[in-house]
Enzyme design. Sequence first.
Site, PDB file in Angstrom:
ATOM      1  N   ASP A   1       0.676  -1.254  -0.075  1.00  0.00           N
ATOM      2  CA  ASP A   1      -0.028   0.403   0.341  1.00  0.00           C
ATOM      3  C   ASP A   1       0.886   1.343  -0.213  1.00  0.00           C
ATOM      4  OD1 ASP A   1      -1.783   0.872   0.337  1.00  0.00           O
ATOM      5  OD2 ASP A   1      -3.563   0.135   1.758  1.00  0.00           O
TER       6      ASP A   1
ATOM      7  N   TRP B   1      -2.755   3.331  -5.489  1.00  0.00           N
ATOM      8  CA  TRP B   1      -4.302   3.740  -6.331  1.00  0.00           C
ATOM      9  C   TRP B   1      -4.134   5.073  -7.672  1.00  0.00           C
ATOM     10  CZ3 TRP B   1      -2.687   6.785  -1.599  1.00  0.00           C
ATOM     11  CH2 TRP B   1      -2.375   5.639  -0.177  1.00  0.00           C
ATOM     12  N   GLY B   2      -3.578   4.373  -8.311  1.00  0.00           N
ATOM     13  CA  GLY B   2      -2.979   5.103  -9.686  1.00  0.00           C
ATOM     14  C   GLY B   2      -2.510   6.391  -8.994  1.00  0.00           C
ATOM     15  N   GLU B   3      -1.820   6.804  -8.271  1.00  0.00           N
ATOM     16  CA  GLU B   3      -1.009   7.847  -8.013  1.00  0.00           C
ATOM     17  C   GLU B   3      -0.047   8.152  -8.933  1.00  0.00           C
ATOM     18  OE1 GLU B   3      -1.981  10.920  -5.848  1.00  0.00           O
ATOM     19  OE2 GLU B   3      -4.243   9.601  -6.142  1.00  0.00           O
TER      20      GLU B   3
ATOM     21  N   ASP C   1      -9.950   3.619  -4.398  1.00  0.00           N
ATOM     22  CA  ASP C   1     -11.093   2.707  -3.708  1.00  0.00           C
ATOM     23  C   ASP C   1     -11.930   2.506  -4.034  1.00  0.00           C
ATOM     24  OD1 ASP C   1      -8.309   2.218  -1.962  1.00  0.00           O
ATOM     25  OD2 ASP C   1      -9.911   1.443  -0.161  1.00  0.00           O
TER      26      ASP C   1
HETATM   27  C1  GAL Z   1      -5.781   0.957   1.094  1.00  0.00           C
HETATM   28  C2  GAL Z   1      -5.803   0.013  -0.279  1.00  0.00           C
HETATM   29  C3  GAL Z   1      -6.885  -0.917   0.467  1.00  0.00           C
HETATM   30  C4  GAL Z   1      -7.013  -1.180   1.421  1.00  0.00           C
HETATM   31  C5  GAL Z   1      -6.791  -0.698   2.510  1.00  0.00           C
HETATM   32  C6  GAL Z   1      -6.582  -1.433   4.070  1.00  0.00           C
HETATM   33  O1  GAL Z   1      -5.001   2.277   0.754  1.00  0.00           O
HETATM   34  O2  GAL Z   1      -6.170   0.811  -1.291  1.00  0.00           O
HETATM   35  O3  GAL Z   1      -7.671  -1.239  -1.189  1.00  0.00           O
HETATM   36  O4  GAL Z   1      -6.413  -2.339   1.644  1.00  0.00           O
HETATM   37  O5  GAL Z   1      -5.892   0.713   2.490  1.00  0.00           O
HETATM   38  O6  GAL Z   1      -6.289  -0.072   5.083  1.00  0.00           O
END
Ligand code: GAL
Length: 387
Positions: A131, A166-168, A188
């Site tokens: 992440d 996230w595509g950033e 998300d």
């Molecule tokens: C977000 C991610 C989600 C999930 C979440 C967990 O950044 O895009 O898919 O993993 O964190 O906290």
Amino acid sequence: MNASTMLGLAPALGWNSWNTFTWDINEQLIREVADTFISEGYKDAGYEYIVIDDCWSLKERDADGRLVVDPVKFPGGMKALADYIHAKGLKFGMYSCAGTHTCAGYPGSFEHEFQDARQFAEWEIDYLKYDYCFKPRNIPGELLYKRMSLALKNSGRDILFSACNWGEDNVPRWIRSSGAHMYRSTPDIQDRWDSIKTLAHSQLDQECYTGVFCHNDMDMLVVGMYGGSNDEFIGRIGGCTDTEYKTHFSLWSLMGSPLMIGCDIRKTSPAAKEILQNKDLIAINQDPEGRGAYRIKPEPQWFHTDEVFILVKALAGGDLAIGFFNMSETRREVSLLFWDLGLPYASGYSLSLYDCWSHQELGLHKERFSPVVEAHDCLVLRAKLVD
Ligand code: GAL
């Protein structure tokens, strides 16, 4: 070619704990999901990875800087869980973060990349989702994904690397060369139609950014959740209709996204199970050439809106997968001129069409095909040239 060089050849197929369970995860749940993979036919349909997302560790590392598994949630530890999953012929995935902390505030792998990669290999995991929260601002994300990729590839174990920023930061431009096998291109997902539609639209005409060994991940599936997340943001009420879930699954399949199930497969509906296990769609998604899907604007052009489109994916062996999508609020005719597929009338070829949802042959067609598609629905065909 040995096994490791084939990792990530096709988009990953599996299940991830986040969408439905978020922080509320434990060993028993993961074992039951593995059992359900076998008993309910998910493994036979091709699903392979079982991935624990955020919230599996304690909030602090130990005195040696090691990540510590939460002993209440996972009393048997991760190696035992990995053994359980592997004994069923499945693969096991975990989660960490490029920043100092995960999005839910647990320790991230920043400056611990090589140590954590070794730890994950010791636990015998097969997949790492990585992440992007709490990344120090002046450190380029690109470098951090390169670091973890290098660490994993040198951990002594084949570990599929799933980047999630996230595509950033222009990620499609540098992620393939970093060594990751898949990368999130979107924010998300939420368990509602608007979210599916927004994510799908954001990936139209981006087909050059996906392919074998590094797939465009449009986020986990919400098929079968029906508003059942324990997280308000993802969606606690409403969810989507089965038609909307069918369209969502068709889009992700055609666009080459990994298909990571996000619902509680232990108790979802027969309709959702049928969607998730559609072998014709999964075959399109897993096509060995791994090509992205291009968009055709339907005829007549004056009628065109971005809400109605055709996606075409060229398959190994010369077939085409063709999806007719109606994201609008009213029933529409979605007309395809075969010239736009590169098939002129003068070639003498017809297309033999097969419907991947009704599993029926639709016969031979020349020059054009104009199905009527209900609102939020789609039609996915497999087309074969016949002379
Ligand atoms: C977000 C991610 C989600 C999930 C979440 C967990 O950044 O895009 O898919 O993993 O964190 O906290």
